[in-house]
Scaffold this motif. Structure first.
Motif, PDB file in Angstrom:
ATOM      1  N   ALA A 113       0.827  -1.209   0.000  1.00 31.27           N
ATOM      2  CA  ALA A 113       0.000   0.000   0.000  1.00 31.27           C
ATOM      3  C   ALA A 113       0.858   1.254   0.000  1.00 31.27           C
ATOM      4  CB  ALA A 113      -0.902  -0.018   1.232  1.00 31.27           C
ATOM      5  N   LYS A 114       1.897   1.250   0.815  1.00 24.41           N
ATOM      6  CA  LYS A 114       2.713   2.461   0.923  1.00 24.41           C
ATOM      7  C   LYS A 114       3.467   2.733  -0.370  1.00 24.41           C
ATOM      8  CE  LYS A 114       6.356   4.572   3.750  1.00 24.41           C
ATOM      9  NZ  LYS A 114       6.224   5.800   3.022  1.00 24.41           N
ATOM     10  N   THR A 115       4.065   1.667  -0.914  1.00 28.01           N
ATOM     11  CA  THR A 115       4.774   1.840  -2.176  1.00 28.01           C
ATOM     12  C   THR A 115       3.828   2.321  -3.261  1.00 28.01           C
ATOM     13  OG1 THR A 115       6.107  -0.016  -1.508  1.00 28.01           O
ATOM     14  CG2 THR A 115       6.342   0.702  -3.773  1.00 28.01           C
ATOM     15  N   PHE A 116       2.615   1.810  -3.231  1.00 26.24           N
ATOM     16  CA  PHE A 116       1.653   2.242  -4.240  1.00 26.24           C
ATOM     17  C   PHE A 116       1.419   3.748  -4.145  1.00 26.24           C
ATOM     18  CE2 PHE A 116      -2.445   3.204  -6.013  1.00 26.24           C
ATOM     19  CZ  PHE A 116      -2.494   2.439  -7.160  1.00 26.24           C
ATOM     20  N   ASN A 117       1.252   4.228  -2.928  1.00 29.27           N
ATOM     21  CA  ASN A 117       1.039   5.672  -2.789  1.00 29.27           C
ATOM     22  C   ASN A 117       2.255   6.467  -3.249  1.00 29.27           C
ATOM     23  OD1 ASN A 117      -1.465   5.147  -1.850  1.00 29.27           O
ATOM     24  ND2 ASN A 117      -1.038   5.594   0.300  1.00 29.27           N
ATOM     25  N   GLU A 118       3.431   5.905  -3.020  1.00 27.90           N
ATOM     26  CA  GLU A 118       4.636   6.563  -3.535  1.00 27.90           C
ATOM     27  C   GLU A 118       4.615   6.569  -5.059  1.00 27.90           C
ATOM     28  OE1 GLU A 118       7.641   5.346   0.138  1.00 27.90           O
ATOM     29  OE2 GLU A 118       7.780   4.265  -1.751  1.00 27.90           O
ATOM     30  N   LEU A 119       4.174   5.452  -5.609  1.00 30.82           N
ATOM     31  CA  LEU A 119       4.151   5.360  -7.072  1.00 30.82           C
ATOM     32  C   LEU A 119       3.196   6.384  -7.681  1.00 30.82           C
ATOM     33  CD1 LEU A 119       4.257   1.505  -7.653  1.00 30.82           C
ATOM     34  CD2 LEU A 119       5.975   3.169  -8.355  1.00 30.82           C
ATOM     35  N   ILE A 120       1.968   6.487  -7.145  1.00 32.54           N
ATOM     36  CA  ILE A 120       1.053   7.451  -7.769  1.00 32.54           C
ATOM     37  C   ILE A 120       1.555   8.880  -7.577  1.00 32.54           C
ATOM     38  CG2 ILE A 120      -1.104   6.109  -7.742  1.00 32.54           C
ATOM     39  CD1 ILE A 120      -1.741   8.080  -5.270  1.00 32.54           C
ATOM     40  N   THR A 121       2.128   9.140  -6.399  1.00 30.43           N
ATOM     41  CA  THR A 121       2.628  10.494  -6.162  1.00 30.43           C
ATOM     42  C   THR A 121       3.754  10.835  -7.126  1.00 30.43           C
ATOM     43  OG1 THR A 121       2.074  10.260  -3.841  1.00 30.43           O
ATOM     44  CG2 THR A 121       3.593  12.029  -4.413  1.00 30.43           C
ATOM     45  N   MET A 122       4.704   9.929  -7.216  1.00 28.94           N
ATOM     46  CA  MET A 122       5.851  10.201  -8.082  1.00 28.94           C
ATOM     47  C   MET A 122       5.440  10.183  -9.550  1.00 28.94           C
ATOM     48  SD  MET A 122       8.486  11.056  -6.515  1.00 28.94           S
ATOM     49  CE  MET A 122       9.912  10.760  -7.542  1.00 28.94           C
ATOM     50  N   HIS A 123       4.517   9.297  -9.896  1.00 27.61           N
ATOM     51  CA  HIS A 123       4.057   9.261 -11.286  1.00 27.61           C
ATOM     52  C   HIS A 123       3.437  10.603 -11.671  1.00 27.61           C
ATOM     53  CE1 HIS A 123       1.821   8.253 -14.884  1.00 27.61           C
ATOM     54  NE2 HIS A 123       0.705   8.589 -14.275  1.00 27.61           N
ATOM     55  N   GLY A 124       2.495  11.076 -10.860  1.00 26.97           N
ATOM     56  CA  GLY A 124       1.833  12.337 -11.186  1.00 26.97           C
ATOM     57  C   GLY A 124       2.813  13.491 -11.197  1.00 26.97           C
ATOM     58  N   THR A 125       3.616  13.587 -10.141  1.00 25.48           N
ATOM     59  CA  THR A 125       4.557  14.698 -10.034  1.00 25.48           C
ATOM     60  C   THR A 125       5.566  14.663 -11.179  1.00 25.48           C
ATOM     61  OG1 THR A 125       4.345  14.400  -7.658  1.00 25.48           O
ATOM     62  CG2 THR A 125       6.053  15.880  -8.393  1.00 25.48           C
ATOM     63  N   THR A 126       6.104  13.482 -11.422  1.00 28.49           N
ATOM     64  CA  THR A 126       7.112  13.351 -12.467  1.00 28.49           C
ATOM     65  C   THR A 126       6.534  13.711 -13.825  1.00 28.49           C
ATOM     66  OG1 THR A 126       8.142  11.574 -11.231  1.00 28.49           O
ATOM     67  CG2 THR A 126       8.721  11.744 -13.545  1.00 28.49           C
ATOM     68  N   MET A 127       5.384  13.144 -14.133  1.00 29.33           N
ATOM     69  CA  MET A 127       4.810  13.390 -15.457  1.00 29.33           C
ATOM     70  C   MET A 127       4.549  14.875 -15.675  1.00 29.33           C
ATOM     71  SD  MET A 127       4.624  10.897 -17.430  1.00 29.33           S
ATOM     72  CE  MET A 127       4.440   9.161 -17.710  1.00 29.33           C
ATOM     73  N   ILE A 128       3.939  15.526 -14.699  1.00 38.93           N
ATOM     74  CA  ILE A 128       3.569  16.927 -14.893  1.00 38.93           C
ATOM     75  C   ILE A 128       4.791  17.836 -14.892  1.00 38.93           C
ATOM     76  CG2 ILE A 128       2.327  18.875 -13.880  1.00 38.93           C
ATOM     77  CD1 ILE A 128       0.169  17.144 -14.393  1.00 38.93           C
ATOM     78  N   PHE A 129       5.611  17.723 -13.848  1.00 38.10           N
ATOM     79  CA  PHE A 129       6.674  18.714 -13.685  1.00 38.10           C
ATOM     80  C   PHE A 129       7.952  18.333 -14.410  1.00 38.10           C
ATOM     81  CE2 PHE A 129       4.030  19.397  -9.934  1.00 38.10           C
ATOM     82  CZ  PHE A 129       3.927  20.776  -9.907  1.00 38.10           C
ATOM     83  N   LEU A 130       8.216  17.041 -14.510  1.00 39.98           N
ATOM     84  CA  LEU A 130       9.546  16.644 -14.967  1.00 39.98           C
ATOM     85  C   LEU A 130       9.540  15.986 -16.335  1.00 39.98           C
ATOM     86  CD1 LEU A 130      10.798  15.111 -11.602  1.00 39.98           C
ATOM     87  CD2 LEU A 130      10.915  17.475 -12.383  1.00 39.98           C
ATOM     88  N   ALA A 131       8.381  15.649 -16.868  1.00 47.36           N
ATOM     89  CA  ALA A 131       8.360  14.983 -18.172  1.00 47.36           C
ATOM     90  C   ALA A 131       7.735  15.884 -19.228  1.00 47.36           C
ATOM     91  CB  ALA A 131       7.616  13.662 -18.083  1.00 47.36           C
TER      92      ALA A 131
END
Ligand code: HEM
Ligand SMILES: [Cu+2]
Lengths: 342, 614
Positions: B62-80
């Motif tokens: 569960a925790k890793t999943f929340n890290e994944l969605i957070t990093m996915h969203g943040t990365t895609m918007i700001f860094l990709a």
């Protein structure tokens, strides 16, 4: 290039998929199967807005398909197409028409919006105070003098006025089949009214990311006939005014001892105990264990043995119970009922 | 070095890229960095979808999943996608306006390095105690110390540093477009991509300060016990939401407007027609940009702002459909009567139109607050915003990359691979996100790491995961295409698509000074005007002469490195490291201020020799 043909093939595939998917959807859960006036009003708005939008989409797709077929470059085509600057009449047309469509949507948006934000006093609605916790729900009926957790019990056909807040982080209270949704903000109160028109069990969810077990922060809504609801309230009141009753069987008595020692600090039963965890007075009447698992002795035992396994990150510690202690506790907990018997 | 060196200092390879201030090389840096982050974000997305392929499976916790969605969203918007947009803006905008350079080449490089180091800082969280897990929106109080780990500190500092880079990048483009246009390039002759870059830069100027303020407050809460957002100490959690969305909503338009610009260019070129309703397109773009600032609270309908606020923000949001509709009909009418060709660039542009229309339609549906009480934070929203950002923006970026690749790198991308790229990505995309509309309506909240078996959510989720494989294949095909193009020895012509705007008037890739002679612009679609007049190229607006160039500099890299180091100091509460990092940055700023660097000249007789090398 015959791209457009492929496009159509896909399009029909999606249409089919859409049909299949709308066909299912669980009555107790789906916003597409409204079971009360709020969800019904919202569903009407969804239907109106999607009808308008699908209409627009069909127009766009018609022009799109025509253009792609008609104006593909053909082999040997000569000359340069006419360079058109624009067309004021057309441009005004597709400014004005969307505007009119929006007005059609705006009117029910405004009226429904205000209808959903009405607040009902206690003469007209059952008052329920909801407090969201990581990762469980607390329900209090201040006017009726009872409190419960995880399973919300409501009378059928009656307005319910919720006052909602959170004790730790932000959560959101959502019962799709009855109507959506309002956030529970720590340090603030929000209001929401709902009504269920059919008895039965509905599924409620937490809709705002609230930590590891956000996905498991479910609750159940048990909608009863008014008379049954009144009985439930009376029973709850009776029990919650008293000390916990002494258990019936020897094993349950053993369980009660362990419970009093290790659990009452956080959980209340009848008139005693803490508020850190869910109130367990009517635990045996609940639909689910921890809001998610079927209510079976095995699942209760599994929870007691390792609460973190079933709901990672929740605030209940592992009590390191032994097998026979777990058994005794399960036996005791299954006596925590306010109704005659399930 | 003499004050007026006549030669560029001889730099090559990595050192060249670390010190470059050439906007075309900075474009390549943005593209590579953004591409790498895109792959990271894509990998995260794939893991998310795999976890949700079947109910109640345990792939990631569960925790890793929340890290994944957070990093996915943040990365895609700001860094990709942001950097890839900046890549195209850097590569193309100066060319489209007939400029030799951007207004502030040094600042441009600084913008890149800040973004890059911010992104790296954020991503190192994976290896240093856990990624942020409070969602890309980092709502408080979940994002405060009591409820989340050190990952959120990486989020706060990484985004702060990267955001500074974006902000100064935006300012640079505003000034460039206002000041550096070639003679005759009036505002109403600017290509649509330049226009949308201009308006996007304006949005950046006003939106990013809001997130900067928000992040500073959050940083104070987390690092120094500031209590701005802590209700137990009198703080207010809803303020964070406002600050976040006052930035966050315009951000969505910052992302999508350049895609609109790309689509306008591509559709018009491949229909061999000028853009239908150019002036209404400009007007619509500006209006969307303006309205984008007025509607942030539509992300907060369920927050409890009340009926009046919700209704007003709802109606304002619906209004955006009008200019957006204008755009869609104008694109359709641009193709009407044309001679439409379908190379991959145009396939993506044409695929964009229905896809984005669906995203826009669900957007209007979301703007109805009472209905949004059902949609909000459900998979319906996930479907909606992916239709807009992937179906709109990513399709637009692919269109732009296929279209401008020859200009940027001097090599053509392979069309066969390109078509496979398009179809796998397109079909995969719809398979992934179309069912999610229904999942949301059927009661599936977003950001859930699992769902229970008995809820009829299985099939939709399964189809969705299969679709994600399709998009993965599409992305891999694109990478293959890049390699194939790089290996091929065939050079791209200057004007492979029968283009209309100025960038096609110069060689591919352009020489470091872009235009030997600044061109004279005589109408909209400047190059097309000359073609129709029977001219072979642009008429020059100046005689041939020496060209002044800015010198390369290592300072932007070091300056950003300083903040990067200081960032770790803050995260680990080690203020010695903070001071060292900040001293490095301030020292670089000081050096830059006192050191006189007038750049160098390229002599007349050296012209036509230098090309950008990728
Ligand atoms: C490779 C294709 C992609 C797939 C399969 C994918 C899939 C997903 C999934 C499953 C979620 C989690 C939904 C949830 O439970 O809340 C998500 C969230 C998100 N995605 Fe994507 N995505 C893709 C590409 C993108 C792109 C290109 C962008 C932006 C440019 C993007 C932006 C976001 C954002 C902002 C979130 C929300 C994160 C959060 O809730 O904090 N995605 N995506
Ligand atoms: Cu919750």
């Amino acid at each position: 290039m015959k791209g457009w043909q492929q496009y159509w093939r896909q399009f029909s595939l999606f249409a089919l998929l859409a049909l299949v998917l709308t066909g299912c959807g669980k009555d107790e859960l789906s916003a597409l199967k409204p079971s009360g006036p709020v969800a019904a009003m919202q569903f009407d708005l969804m239907k109106l807005s999607s009808a308008i939008m699908i209409g627009v989409f069909i127009v766009v797709m018609a022009i799109f398909t025509y253009v792609l077929i008609r104006y593909r470059k053909r082999p040997g085509q000569q000359g340069i197409p006419k360079q058109v600057e624009g067309n004021h009449a057309l441009e005004i047309l597709w400014t004005v028409i969307p505007f009119l469509l929006l007005i059609i949507m705006a009117i029910p948006t405004v009226t429904t919006g205000f209808a959903l934000h009405k607040e009902y006093p206690k003469e007209e609605a059952v008052q329920v105070k909801v407090t969201a916790h990581q990762f469980w729900w607390e329900f209090e009926y201040p006017d009726l003098g009872v409190a419960t957790a995880q399973d919300l019990v409501l009378p059928v056909g009656k307005k319910v006025q919720f006052v909602l807040s959170a004790s730790d982080v932000k959560h959101a209270f959502w019962i799709p089949a009855l109507g959506g949704k309002i956030d529970t903000n720590p340090g603030q109160e929000n209001k929401l009214w709902l009504q269920a028109d059919k008895t039965g069990i509905y599924y409620g969810k937490c809709a705002e990311l609230c930590g590891a077990s956000h996905a498991l922060m479910d609750f159940k809504v048990e909608v009863k006939e008014q008379a049954d609801f009144d009985t439930w309230v009376a029973n709850m009141k009776g029990v919650q005014a008293k000390e916990p009753v002494t258990a019936t069987s020897p094993l349950a008595a053993e369980g009660q001892q362990i419970f009093d020692k290790s659990c009452l600090g956080c959980h209340a039963v009848a008139g005693k105990g803490g508020k850190m965890g869910p109130n367990l007075t009517n635990f045996a009447d609940r639909e689910r264990v921890a809001g998610i698992k079927a209510h079976t002795p095995q699942n209760i035992a599994e929870w007691l043995k390792d609460p973190q396994k079933m709901k990672p990150g929740n605030k209940m510690p592992n009590l390191n119970l032994e097998e026979n202690q777990v058994k005794a506790l399960v036996e005791y907990m299954e006596t925590l009922s306010v109704s005659e018997k399930k | 070095m003499s004050a007026h060196a006549s030669h560029a200092p001889n730099r090559s390879g990595l050192w060249d890229y670390l010190t470059t201030v050439d906007h075309k090389k900075i474009a390549i840096l943005y593209l590579i960095a953004g591409g790498i982050f895109f792959l990271a974000g894509g990998l995260e997305a794939l893991l998310i979808r795999l976890q949700l392929m079947y109910p109640e499976i345990e792939l990631v916790g569960a925790k890793t999943f929340n890290e994944l969605i957070t990093m996915h969203g943040t990365t895609m918007i700001f860094l990709a996608v942001m950097p890839i947009i900046f890549a195209l803006m850097n590569a193309i905008v100066p060319l489209q306006i007939g400029a030799r350079d951007v207004a502030f080449p040094f600042v441009n490089a600084l913008g890149f390095w800040l973004f890059f180091f911010g992104g790296v800082l954020l991503n190192t969280s994976w290896f240093l105690g856990g990624a942020p897990d409070a969602g890309w929106t980092s709502y408080t109080t979940l994002a405060l110390n009591q409820y989340s780990g050190i990952g959120v500190d990486f989020y706060v500092l990484g985004l702060q540093i990267a955001g500074l880079g974006t902000l100064i990048g935006g300012i640079n483009f505003l000034v460039t477009i206002i000041n550096m246009r070639a003679p005759g390039m009036t505002f109403m002759r600017m290509p649509m991509f330049t226009w949308s870059s201009f308006i996007t830069s304006g949005l950046i100027l006003f939106a990013f300060p809001a997130i900067t303020v928000g992040l500073v407050l959050l940083m104070f809460d987390r690092l120094f016990g500031g209590n701005f957002f802590n209700p137990d100490a009198g703080g207010n959690v809803v303020i964070w939401e406002h600050l976040f969305w006052i930035f966050g909503h315009p951000e969505v338009y910052i992302l999508i407007l350049p895609a609109f610009g790309i689509i306008s260019e591509v559709v018009s070129t491949f229909s061999r027609k000028r853009l239908f309703g150019y002036s209404s397109m400009v007007f619509a773009t500006a209006l969307i940009g303006f309205l984008g600032f007025m509607v942030w609270a539509h992300h907060m309908f369920t927050t409890g702002l009340g009926a009046i606020a919700n209704t007003l923000f709802g109606l304002a949001t619906m209004l955006i459909a009008v200019p957006t509709g204008i755009k869609i009909f104008n694109w359709l009418l641009t193709m009407w009567g044309g001679q439409i060709r379908f190379p991959t660039a145009n396939l993506f542009a044409v695929g964009f139109i229905p896809t984005f229309t669906i995203g826009g339609m669900t957007g209007v549906m979301l703007a109805v607050p009472p209905a949004d009480y059902q949609y909000h934070d459900s998979y319906f929203v996930v479907a909606h915003f992916h239709y807009v950002i992937v179906g709109g923006l990513v399709f637009g970026l692919f269109a732009g990359l296929y279209y401008w690749w020859p200009k940027m790198f001097g090599k053509m991308l392979n069309e066969t691979i390109g078509k496979w790229n398009f179809w796998t990505f397109f079909i995969g995309f719809h398979l992934t996100f179309f069912p999610q509309h229904f999942l949301g309506l059927m009661g599936m909240p977003r950001r859930v790491f699992t769902y229970l078996k008995d809820q009829n959510l299985d099939m939709g989720n399964f189809i969705s995961t299969i679709g994600a494989f399709g998009m993965t294949i599409g992305t891999i095909l694109f990478l293959i295409n890049v390699v194939v193009a790089a290996k091929s020895s065939k050079r791209a012509p200057a004007d492979p698509w029968d283009g209309r705007s100025l960038e096609w008037a110069i060689p591919s890739p352009p020489p470091e000074y872009n235009f030997v002679q600044t061109p004279l612009v005589r109408g909209l679609d400047a190059l097309w005007v000359e073609k129709m007049a029977g001219n072979k190229g642009m008429t020059p607006a100046e005689p041939i002469g020496d060209i002044h160039m800015p010198s390369p500099s290592f300072l932007p890299f070091l300056m950003s490195l300083g903040l990067f180091v200081a960032g770790y100091g803050f995260i680990y509460h080690n203020y010695v490291v903070v001071v060292i990092g900040l001293l490095l940055t301030l020292g670089c700023m000081f050096t830059r201020s006192v050191k006189d660097d007038p750049g160098y000249h390229i002599h007349e007789d050296e012209l036509e020799e230098k090309g950008v090398k990728a």
